[in-house]
Scaffold this motif. Sequence first.
Motif, short mmCIF file in Angstrom:
data_model
loop_
_atom_site.label_atom_id
_atom_site.label_comp_id
_atom_site.label_asym_id
_atom_site.label_seq_id
_atom_site.Cartn_x
_atom_site.Cartn_y
_atom_site.Cartn_z
N GLY A 87 -5.26 2.50 9.84
CA GLY A 87 -6.02 3.33 8.91
C GLY A 87 -6.13 2.69 7.54
O GLY A 87 -7.20 2.73 6.91
N GLY A 88 -5.04 2.07 7.07
CA GLY A 88 -5.10 1.39 5.78
C GLY A 88 -6.07 0.22 5.78
O GLY A 88 -6.81 0.01 4.82
N LEU A 89 -6.08 -0.55 6.88
CA LEU A 89 -7.00 -1.67 6.96
C LEU A 89 -8.45 -1.20 7.02
O LEU A 89 -9.34 -1.81 6.41
N LEU A 90 -8.70 -0.12 7.75
CA LEU A 90 -10.07 0.42 7.80
C LEU A 90 -10.51 0.92 6.43
O LEU A 90 -11.65 0.66 6.01
N LEU A 91 -9.62 1.61 5.74
CA LEU A 91 -9.98 2.07 4.40
C LEU A 91 -10.18 0.90 3.45
O LEU A 91 -11.07 0.94 2.59
N ALA A 92 -9.36 -0.15 3.60
CA ALA A 92 -9.55 -1.34 2.77
C ALA A 92 -10.89 -2.00 3.07
O ALA A 92 -11.58 -2.48 2.16
N LEU A 93 -11.27 -2.01 4.35
CA LEU A 93 -12.57 -2.58 4.72
C LEU A 93 -13.71 -1.78 4.10
O LEU A 93 -14.66 -2.35 3.54
#
Length: 374
Positions: free
Chosen positions: A92-98
């Motif tokens: 989830g953090g990586l998707l939000l960072a993307l």
Amino acid sequence: MDSKVVAAVRSRKRSAEKELALAQATTAARKRDGMDLVVAWSVVGLFVVACSAVVYAMAAILMPIAFAIVVGIVLGRAADELARFGLPPMLGGLLLALFFVLGLSSLVNTLLGPITELAREAPKLAESVVERVLPFIERFEWGRIALARSVGADAFADVVVKNAGPILGAAAASVTPALIQTLIFLAALVLFLLGRVQLRSTIILAFPSRDGRLSAIRIMNAIEDGLTRYFSTASLIYLALGGFTMMIALVGGLPMPPLWGLFAFVSSFIPYLGVTFMTLSLLVGGLMTHEALVVALAPATAFFLIHLAMENLVVPAILGRRFEVNPFLIFVAILFWTWMWGAVGAILAMPLSLIAMTIFEQLREPPPEPQLPG
């Protein structure tokens, strides 16, 4: 009988000597404590000066990393909320960072075209603004006196136009360092989100005592809650302000109203400086668009009044007293971090002040019960 009296006198004398020695020792200890306090504060002051020098010297590295940590804390808390729907926090953090990077890229691409056009037309725009402003200045006695003391209105306009090129050249020279700092920011953001849980555990376990670990957990939770609540609420408020600004630009006849709304949204995250920059931009845009002075001043005046009402009525009503910080301290923080890190420092001034305020409050107020926070 005499021997007993002599012994009693000697005993009293020894007691008096002990009390006198104890009093002298206490006085000496107090003097040493006072001197130790001065030395301690001197060491703290030197440490603060040394840290400030290091922060200033390493701005190119520390600035993007600090920005990445602040953004990563907010995105990490949002990823924890997404975990309720079955999405792993790391993913989830990586998707939000993307999404954040894509949004930032879209913002840069949206602003790049108008900024490039503005840079190309800067001399003509500066000359046009001077031509429109000079008649207004000449209406006042002090304006005529100031122009009379100078070489003349034409020379004043020539100075403005000639200085537009060097200013733009200095701005262009800072593009390459900005690109490098952007890469550092993106790398630090991704790595922070990947190792956020492990880093949190490492910080907690660094404290040997149970009370210290509980305090660390409580402080980190309070920082995450404060930053997340501030950015989420401020984003909604400033998004509404951007909508109002777009309507003001549309009604005021300014070109590209959505771009004005976007500028208002982004600049609002810089306390004091953002509203000043936006008001001056609307003022220049109005003077370049309209001949009548009242109509030209209307967009800037309307934006300033709406921003003033939102900052003094809407924001305190929504955020409450939780985020009330002394305006003088905020002003000093903005000056300090702007001097340290430029425009990014001005953006980070409020988050860093919130972090410092949260740590101070958590250390000052002990937890009500010794248990793990929920």
